[in-house]
Design a protein around this motif. Structure first.
Motif, PDB file in Angstrom:
ATOM      1  N   GLU A 227      48.790 -64.126 122.589  1.00  0.00           N
ATOM      2  CA  GLU A 227      48.132 -62.877 122.962  1.00  0.00           C
ATOM      3  C   GLU A 227      47.879 -62.874 124.457  1.00  0.00           C
ATOM      4  O   GLU A 227      47.671 -63.935 125.066  1.00  0.00           O
ATOM      5  N   LEU A 228      47.936 -61.697 125.045  1.00  0.00           N
ATOM      6  CA  LEU A 228      47.678 -61.563 126.469  1.00  0.00           C
ATOM      7  C   LEU A 228      46.176 -61.645 126.711  1.00  0.00           C
ATOM      8  O   LEU A 228      45.411 -60.847 126.186  1.00  0.00           O
ATOM      9  N   VAL A 229      45.764 -62.622 127.499  1.00  0.00           N
ATOM     10  CA  VAL A 229      44.352 -62.823 127.799  1.00  0.00           C
ATOM     11  C   VAL A 229      43.936 -62.025 129.021  1.00  0.00           C
ATOM     12  O   VAL A 229      42.890 -61.375 129.039  1.00  0.00           O
ATOM     13  N   CYS A 230      44.782 -62.060 130.054  1.00  0.00           N
ATOM     14  CA  CYS A 230      44.383 -61.439 131.315  1.00  0.00           C
ATOM     15  C   CYS A 230      45.599 -61.217 132.198  1.00  0.00           C
ATOM     16  O   CYS A 230      46.535 -62.022 132.193  1.00  0.00           O
ATOM     17  N   CYS A 231      45.581 -60.118 132.934  1.00  0.00           N
ATOM     18  CA  CYS A 231      46.492 -59.932 134.057  1.00  0.00           C
ATOM     19  C   CYS A 231      45.651 -60.081 135.319  1.00  0.00           C
ATOM     20  O   CYS A 231      44.692 -59.331 135.522  1.00  0.00           O
ATOM     21  N   PHE A 232      45.975 -61.060 136.134  1.00  0.00           N
ATOM     22  CA  PHE A 232      45.181 -61.347 137.316  1.00  0.00           C
ATOM     23  C   PHE A 232      45.568 -60.472 138.509  1.00  0.00           C
ATOM     24  O   PHE A 232      45.116 -60.703 139.625  1.00  0.00           O
TER      25      PHE A 232
ATOM     26  N   GLY B  83      64.243 -52.939 133.036  1.00  0.00           N
ATOM     27  CA  GLY B  83      63.146 -52.015 133.332  1.00  0.00           C
ATOM     28  C   GLY B  83      61.882 -52.749 133.711  1.00  0.00           C
ATOM     29  O   GLY B  83      61.873 -53.542 134.668  1.00  0.00           O
ATOM     30  N   ASP B  84      60.799 -52.513 132.973  1.00  0.00           N
ATOM     31  CA  ASP B  84      59.521 -53.161 133.245  1.00  0.00           C
ATOM     32  C   ASP B  84      59.541 -54.556 132.623  1.00  0.00           C
ATOM     33  O   ASP B  84      59.200 -54.733 131.452  1.00  0.00           O
ATOM     34  N   ILE B  85      59.921 -55.546 133.409  1.00  0.00           N
ATOM     35  CA  ILE B  85      60.117 -56.894 132.872  1.00  0.00           C
ATOM     36  C   ILE B  85      58.800 -57.542 132.469  1.00  0.00           C
ATOM     37  O   ILE B  85      58.748 -58.284 131.480  1.00  0.00           O
ATOM     38  N   ALA B  86      57.730 -57.258 133.190  1.00  0.00           N
ATOM     39  CA  ALA B  86      56.431 -57.817 132.803  1.00  0.00           C
ATOM     40  C   ALA B  86      56.030 -57.313 131.415  1.00  0.00           C
ATOM     41  O   ALA B  86      55.539 -58.081 130.572  1.00  0.00           O
ATOM     42  N   GLU B  87      56.254 -56.029 131.175  1.00  0.00           N
ATOM     43  CA  GLU B  87      55.933 -55.464 129.860  1.00  0.00           C
ATOM     44  C   GLU B  87      56.832 -56.042 128.774  1.00  0.00           C
ATOM     45  O   GLU B  87      56.365 -56.387 127.681  1.00  0.00           O
ATOM     46  N   ARG B  88      58.127 -56.178 129.070  1.00  0.00           N
ATOM     47  CA  ARG B  88      59.049 -56.729 128.081  1.00  0.00           C
ATOM     48  C   ARG B  88      58.740 -58.199 127.798  1.00  0.00           C
ATOM     49  O   ARG B  88      58.841 -58.657 126.655  1.00  0.00           O
ATOM     50  N   THR B  89      58.345 -58.936 128.827  1.00  0.00           N
ATOM     51  CA  THR B  89      57.955 -60.331 128.640  1.00  0.00           C
ATOM     52  C   THR B  89      56.745 -60.424 127.728  1.00  0.00           C
ATOM     53  O   THR B  89      56.678 -61.265 126.820  1.00  0.00           O
ATOM     54  N   THR B  90      55.782 -59.540 127.947  1.00  0.00           N
ATOM     55  CA  THR B  90      54.587 -59.511 127.110  1.00  0.00           C
ATOM     56  C   THR B  90      54.955 -59.199 125.661  1.00  0.00           C
ATOM     57  O   THR B  90      54.427 -59.816 124.727  1.00  0.00           O
ATOM     58  N   GLN B  91      55.870 -58.268 125.462  1.00  0.00           N
ATOM     59  CA  GLN B  91      56.304 -57.924 124.104  1.00  0.00           C
ATOM     60  C   GLN B  91      56.926 -59.129 123.406  1.00  0.00           C
ATOM     61  O   GLN B  91      56.637 -59.403 122.238  1.00  0.00           O
ATOM     62  N   ILE B  92      57.773 -59.846 124.122  1.00  0.00           N
ATOM     63  CA  ILE B  92      58.449 -60.999 123.522  1.00  0.00           C
ATOM     64  C   ILE B  92      57.431 -62.067 123.125  1.00  0.00           C
ATOM     65  O   ILE B  92      57.514 -62.655 122.036  1.00  0.00           O
ATOM     66  N   LEU B  93      56.463 -62.333 124.004  1.00  0.00           N
ATOM     67  CA  LEU B  93      55.497 -63.392 123.741  1.00  0.00           C
ATOM     68  C   LEU B  93      54.489 -63.018 122.651  1.00  0.00           C
ATOM     69  O   LEU B  93      53.913 -63.890 122.010  1.00  0.00           O
TER      70      LEU B  93
ATOM     71  N   ASP C 126      69.966 -61.997 127.256  1.00  0.00           N
ATOM     72  CA  ASP C 126      68.761 -61.585 126.526  1.00  0.00           C
ATOM     73  C   ASP C 126      68.337 -62.639 125.507  1.00  0.00           C
ATOM     74  O   ASP C 126      67.151 -62.977 125.394  1.00  0.00           O
ATOM     75  N   ASP C 127      69.307 -63.159 124.755  1.00  0.00           N
ATOM     76  CA  ASP C 127      68.970 -64.157 123.740  1.00  0.00           C
ATOM     77  C   ASP C 127      68.378 -65.404 124.377  1.00  0.00           C
ATOM     78  O   ASP C 127      67.443 -66.015 123.832  1.00  0.00           O
ATOM     79  N   GLY C 128      68.915 -65.789 125.526  1.00  0.00           N
ATOM     80  CA  GLY C 128      68.396 -66.962 126.215  1.00  0.00           C
ATOM     81  C   GLY C 128      66.968 -66.766 126.694  1.00  0.00           C
ATOM     82  O   GLY C 128      66.143 -67.685 126.601  1.00  0.00           O
ATOM     83  N   LEU C 129      66.669 -65.576 127.211  1.00  0.00           N
ATOM     84  CA  LEU C 129      65.304 -65.305 127.658  1.00  0.00           C
ATOM     85  C   LEU C 129      64.338 -65.359 126.487  1.00  0.00           C
ATOM     86  O   LEU C 129      63.256 -65.963 126.589  1.00  0.00           O
ATOM     87  N   VAL C 130      64.708 -64.731 125.367  1.00  0.00           N
ATOM     88  CA  VAL C 130      63.841 -64.748 124.185  1.00  0.00           C
ATOM     89  C   VAL C 130      63.641 -66.177 123.699  1.00  0.00           C
ATOM     90  O   VAL C 130      62.516 -66.597 123.380  1.00  0.00           O
ATOM     91  N   GLU C 131      64.708 -66.950 123.666  1.00  0.00           N
ATOM     92  CA  GLU C 131      64.595 -68.346 123.225  1.00  0.00           C
ATOM     93  C   GLU C 131      63.677 -69.140 124.157  1.00  0.00           C
ATOM     94  O   GLU C 131      62.839 -69.924 123.710  1.00  0.00           O
ATOM     95  N   PHE C 132      63.852 -68.946 125.450  1.00  0.00           N
ATOM     96  CA  PHE C 132      63.039 -69.653 126.449  1.00  0.00           C
ATOM     97  C   PHE C 132      61.558 -69.335 126.284  1.00  0.00           C
ATOM     98  O   PHE C 132      60.707 -70.235 126.233  1.00  0.00           O
ATOM     99  N   LEU C 133      61.226 -68.051 126.188  1.00  0.00           N
ATOM    100  CA  LEU C 133      59.826 -67.655 126.057  1.00  0.00           C
ATOM    101  C   LEU C 133      59.248 -68.106 124.720  1.00  0.00           C
ATOM    102  O   LEU C 133      58.081 -68.521 124.644  1.00  0.00           O
ATOM    103  N   THR C 134      60.051 -68.036 123.669  1.00  0.00           N
ATOM    104  CA  THR C 134      59.588 -68.494 122.358  1.00  0.00           C
ATOM    105  C   THR C 134      59.310 -69.996 122.391  1.00  0.00           C
ATOM    106  O   THR C 134      58.307 -70.470 121.838  1.00  0.00           O
ATOM    107  N   TYR C 135      60.173 -70.735 123.063  1.00  0.00           N
ATOM    108  CA  TYR C 135      59.967 -72.179 123.195  1.00  0.00           C
ATOM    109  C   TYR C 135      58.681 -72.478 123.961  1.00  0.00           C
ATOM    110  O   TYR C 135      57.862 -73.306 123.534  1.00  0.00           O
ATOM    111  N   LEU C 136      58.463 -71.804 125.079  1.00  0.00           N
ATOM    112  CA  LEU C 136      57.240 -72.038 125.853  1.00  0.00           C
ATOM    113  C   LEU C 136      55.997 -71.684 125.044  1.00  0.00           C
ATOM    114  O   LEU C 136      54.971 -72.375 125.133  1.00  0.00           O
ATOM    115  N   SER C 137      56.088 -70.621 124.253  1.00  0.00           N
ATOM    116  CA  SER C 137      54.924 -70.222 123.456  1.00  0.00           C
ATOM    117  C   SER C 137      54.591 -71.270 122.405  1.00  0.00           C
ATOM    118  O   SER C 137      53.434 -71.407 121.993  1.00  0.00           O
TER     119      SER C 137
END
Length: 265
Positions: free
Chosen positions: A238-243, A221-231, A169-180
């Motif tokens: 901010e989430l611009v669009c889900c295509f 669970g809902d990984i797309a939702e959790r990813t959005t929460q982290i970012l 979990d910590d690695g995923l949060v770090e990864f997404l935070t870095y990309l952001s």
């Protein structure tokens, strides 16, 4: 791990091994099973024009987990309006130029991507584990060549699960935070939870140990939702669009850096 992309459906892994033997998702021939068209049909071809109507030039793109490059090249063509028969023509569309840096953890896949690239002047490749500090230094150095501190757009397509399984979990949060922090816009395709279970099942089927973090992941669970929460939870993006979702049930999510919004205001 960093740049790994690719997972279920692959028939073989490096060295001809079974799919479960590629625990970082670095499967060869991935695009046969999830072809680029499955994503491109959901993405507007004029997206870069809409996001960057006034530049800068060149636009800088980063594809994390490019595998052997088929999707990277397809995204490049799609967003610049190039046709398949224009391979070998490295001229940008009038008014837009894109330099795309593609990275993957697997040196053999990167070598193949470089060998087959139709746009060597605009698409470059690097073997990188973006969870490694040295890789992040490389990316900073790359940006400094253009006097930039961020990429204009980043692509992270079916990569997050491999980061999550191998770094927790910590690695995923770090990864997404870095990309952001690294990208003004981020187009991301997170794998759903059922893919995690399938990846773990493949390892067990081969008699291998489970992923170190699989049974302790609280982000599930809902990984797309959790990813959005982290970012978005710390205000970074901010989430611009889900295509929409691909035929293999993965959402394509576009995020925008709030730093870019503040700068525009």
């Amino acid at each position: 791990m960093a740049a790994p992309r690719r997972e279920q459906g692959a028939e073989e892994a490096p060295g001809g091994l079974e799919p479960g033997a590629a625990p970082y998702g670095n499967f060869p021939n991935y695009s046969r099973f999830h072809p680029p068209e499955g994503r491109l049909c959901l993405l507007p071809p004029a997206l870069l024009w809409r996001l960057f109507p006034a530049g800068p030039s060149p636009l800088l793109g980063l594809d994390v987990g490019c595998n052997s490059g088929e999707l990277s090249v397809a995204l490049y063509r799609h967003f610049l309006g190039l046709q398949e028969n224009e391979a070998g023509s490295d001229q940008p569309v009038v008014g837009k130029d894109l330099n795309l840096l593609c990275c993957d953890i697997d040196a053999a896949l990167i070598e193949r991507a470089e060998r087959c690239s139709p746009f060597p002047g605009s698409i470059s490749y690097a073997t990188l584990d973006v969870m490694d500090p040295g890789a992040r230094e490389f990316l900073s150095s790359y940006l400094s060549r253009f006097s930039r501190s961020t990429f204009d757009i980043g692509f992270c397509m079916s990569v997050t699960m491999w980061i999550h399984l191998n770094h927790g979990d910590d690695g995923l949060v770090e990864f997404l935070t870095y990309l952001s922090s690294l990208c003004k816009y981020l187009l991301i395709e997170p794998q759903p939870w059922k893919c995690y279970r399938a990846a773990a099942r493949r390892l067990r089927k081969l008699g291998r140990n489970d992923f170190d973090h699989f049974h302790s992941l609280a982000i599930n669970g809902d990984i797309a939702e959790r990813t959005t929460q982290i970012l978005t939870e710390d205000g970074a993006m901010e989430l611009v669009c889900c295509f929409g979702s691909t035929s293999w049930n993965r959402s394509l999510l576009l995020f925008k850096s709030n730093r870019l919004t503040q700068k525009q205001h």
